[in-house]
Design a protein around this motif. Structure first.
Motif, short mmCIF file in Angstrom:
data_model
loop_
_atom_site.label_atom_id
_atom_site.label_comp_id
_atom_site.label_asym_id
_atom_site.label_seq_id
_atom_site.Cartn_x
_atom_site.Cartn_y
_atom_site.Cartn_z
N LEU A 146 0.83 -1.21 0.00
CA LEU A 146 0.00 0.00 0.00
C LEU A 146 0.86 1.26 0.00
O LEU A 146 0.60 2.21 -0.74
CB LEU A 146 -0.92 0.00 1.22
CG LEU A 146 -2.04 -1.04 1.25
CD1 LEU A 146 -2.74 -1.03 2.60
CD2 LEU A 146 -3.04 -0.80 0.14
N LYS A 147 1.87 1.25 0.84
CA LYS A 147 2.73 2.43 1.00
C LYS A 147 3.45 2.78 -0.30
O LYS A 147 3.52 3.95 -0.70
CB LYS A 147 3.75 2.20 2.11
CG LYS A 147 4.67 3.37 2.40
CD LYS A 147 5.59 3.06 3.59
CE LYS A 147 6.44 4.26 3.97
NZ LYS A 147 7.50 4.52 2.96
N GLU A 148 3.97 1.77 -0.98
CA GLU A 148 4.79 2.01 -2.16
C GLU A 148 4.02 1.89 -3.47
O GLU A 148 4.55 2.19 -4.55
CB GLU A 148 5.98 1.04 -2.18
CG GLU A 148 6.94 1.25 -1.03
CD GLU A 148 8.23 0.48 -1.20
OE1 GLU A 148 8.49 -0.02 -2.31
OE2 GLU A 148 8.99 0.40 -0.21
N GLY A 149 2.76 1.46 -3.41
CA GLY A 149 2.00 1.29 -4.64
C GLY A 149 2.57 0.22 -5.53
O GLY A 149 2.62 0.36 -6.76
N GLY A 189 5.66 -8.46 -10.37
CA GLY A 189 4.96 -7.48 -9.56
C GLY A 189 4.37 -6.38 -10.43
O GLY A 189 4.65 -6.27 -11.62
N ARG A 190 3.56 -5.54 -9.77
CA ARG A 190 2.79 -4.56 -10.53
C ARG A 190 2.71 -3.24 -9.76
O ARG A 190 2.40 -3.21 -8.58
CB ARG A 190 1.39 -5.13 -10.75
CG ARG A 190 0.46 -4.31 -11.59
CD ARG A 190 -0.91 -4.99 -11.63
NE ARG A 190 -0.82 -6.38 -12.11
CZ ARG A 190 -1.79 -7.27 -11.92
NH1 ARG A 190 -2.88 -6.94 -11.25
NH2 ARG A 190 -1.64 -8.50 -12.38
N HIS A 191 3.00 -2.14 -10.44
CA HIS A 191 2.84 -0.82 -9.85
C HIS A 191 1.37 -0.41 -9.93
O HIS A 191 0.83 -0.20 -11.01
CB HIS A 191 3.72 0.21 -10.58
CG HIS A 191 5.18 0.02 -10.33
ND1 HIS A 191 5.82 0.46 -9.18
CD2 HIS A 191 6.13 -0.59 -11.07
CE1 HIS A 191 7.09 0.14 -9.24
NE2 HIS A 191 7.32 -0.50 -10.37
N THR A 192 0.73 -0.34 -8.78
CA THR A 192 -0.69 0.02 -8.72
C THR A 192 -0.97 0.74 -7.39
O THR A 192 -0.58 0.25 -6.33
CB THR A 192 -1.60 -1.23 -8.79
OG1 THR A 192 -1.25 -2.00 -9.93
CG2 THR A 192 -3.07 -0.83 -8.89
N GLU A 193 -1.63 1.87 -7.47
CA GLU A 193 -2.00 2.60 -6.26
C GLU A 193 -3.29 1.99 -5.68
O GLU A 193 -4.31 1.94 -6.36
CB GLU A 193 -2.20 4.08 -6.56
CG GLU A 193 -0.92 4.81 -6.95
CD GLU A 193 0.13 4.81 -5.84
OE1 GLU A 193 -0.26 4.86 -4.65
OE2 GLU A 193 1.33 4.75 -6.16
N ILE A 194 -3.19 1.51 -4.46
CA ILE A 194 -4.32 0.88 -3.78
C ILE A 194 -4.52 1.57 -2.43
O ILE A 194 -3.56 1.93 -1.75
CB ILE A 194 -4.02 -0.62 -3.54
CG1 ILE A 194 -3.80 -1.36 -4.87
CG2 ILE A 194 -5.13 -1.28 -2.73
CD1 ILE A 194 -5.00 -1.50 -5.74
#
Length: 412
Positions: free
Chosen positions: A356-359, A383-388
């Motif tokens: 969550l912190k790093e997206g 892995g995947r860059h995603t803002e959650i």
């Protein structure tokens, strides 16, 4: 009004290394800590791979005179707690330590001590066992030893709910702070059950993989999965009441906002075939947080790589999220860390908070062949860059124990 509870420190010891930064770096890259078992002679065992710790030096964390009185599971717990306090930068000398508590669990406890002292008894007879045998093997010595080591006089207990242990410990610690009974809690889980008899007993359950290739041994949600890989280590978090953390200008990593806990009441080992308990548990966590299911974007799954768990967890997720299930990213980081039993949820909670912190959502590695019964988004192999904003972390244990934690990306 309930207090807000944040995470301000973390510590990990696992097959991937010592320290959160080292472990998180490898998890993001999809690096596995699973290797051929070398901790003892693996001849005759149906499983020959494990996620074992190889480069941990307890003398970096604990005085030599205390090591002889302490099982490995306690060593891991104290070492991780020291790492977590260092990251949190909390000055214990300036704190009211009667307001700092400990809830740390273990699924099995001092198995290494039990096996070694049994051998002493068999060879030498009564009266020759170490006087520290009982204090070394008792599961409650993890939170007790932490409290003694750091002078923490607050709420203190040990949770034992098999592979749901860490999730229960963290959830219970969350509630202690939320209701105002503590300012700070040390929490998580620890396990050192990679021992000859424990490993043999788990082989007998036929729940562990019989794949000898470490690269293919743990394949959560893959059609060719054939069992879990046993691991060892610890994951410890420092939970803190928000205002207490803000007052000391702490670096806040994330926030815990929901907790669900229940039991399948179905079988001592097998999960409910429709994932009923797991479904209800996730719903409890969502209700506790006061949010809607469709606000959750990521789940760090229990994902053991067994036939039964992965299907039932997938069914449970579908029943909780309905159409939104297709839009929730899911990963099993056990594909890299192995299954740390009572410590699994501690490490996985930390990974979830950092996601969550790093997206960045970590992968489920070794995923090659889709299973028609496991047809969701498992963040396969990369892995995947995603803002959650919100994420769940599931933990399910023998006996039907279920525990789900709900985390939020921190914002004041």
């Amino acid at each position: 009004m309930n207090k807000r509870v944040v995470i301000t420190g973390t510590g990990i010891i696992s097959s991937l290394g010592t320290g959160t930064e080292a472990v998180w770096s490898k998890v993001k890259q999809g690096i596995s800590g699973i290797t051929t078992l070398t901790k003892f002679d693996n001849t005759g065992y149906s499983t020959k791979v494990a996620a074992e710790i190889r480069n941990f030096s307890p003398l970096d964390f604990i005085q030599k005179k205390e090591l002889k009185k302490m099982d490995q599971f306690c060593q891991y717990a104290i070492a991780c707690t020291r790492l977590a306090f260092e990251e949190s930068k909390i000055c214990l000398e300036e704190e009211d330590r009667s307001r700092i508590g400990v809830i740390v669990g273990t699924g099995i406890g001092g198995m290494d001590t039990i096996e070694k002292e049994t051998e002493v008894f068999q060879k030498k007879g009564p009266g020759r066992n170490s006087p520290f045998t009982i204090p070394m093997l008792l599961a409650n010595m993890a939170p007790s030893r932490i409290a003694i080591e750091f002078g923490l006089r607050g709420f203190n207990e040990c949770v034992i709910t098999a592979c749901a242990t860490s999730n229960n410990a963290i959830g219970d610690a969350f509630k202690v702070i939320q209701r105002g009974s503590a300012d700070v809690m040390v929490t998580g889980g620890t396990e050192a059950s990679l021992t000859p008899i424990a490993f043999s007993a788990f082989c007998s359950t036929r729940a562990m993989t019989n794949t000898d290739d470490p690269e293919l041994a743990c394949r959560p949600f893959d059609a060719d999965r054939n069992g879990f890989v046993m691991g060892e280590g610890a994951g410890i978090l420092i939970l803190e009441e928000l205002e207490h953390a803000l007052k000391r200008d702490a670096n806040i990593i994330g926030e815990i906002v929901g907790y669900g806990c229940n039991c399948d009441a179905y079988h001592i080992i097998a999960p409910h075939p429709e994932g009923l308990g797991a479904m209800e548990c996730m719903n409890l966590a969502i209700q506790d947080a006061g949010i809607q299911a469709n606000e959750i974007g990521y789940i760090n799954a229990h994902g053991t790589s067994t036939k039964a768990n992965d299907i039932t967890e997938t069914k449970a997720i579908k029943n909780v999220f309905n159409e939104h299930a297709k839009h929730v990213a899911i990963s099993s980081t056990k594909s890299m860390t192995g299954h740390l039993m009572g410590a699994a949820g501690g490490i996985e909670a930390i990974i979830t908070v950092l996601s969550l912190k790093e997206g960045f959502l970590p992968p489920t590695i070794n995923y090659k062949t889709p299973d028609i019964d496991c047809d969701l988004d498992y963040v396969a192999n990369e892995g995947r860059h995603t803002e959650i904003e919100y994420a769940l972390s599931n933990g399910f244990g023998f006996g039907g124990h279920n525990a789900t934690l709900l985390f939020k990306k921190f914002a004041v």
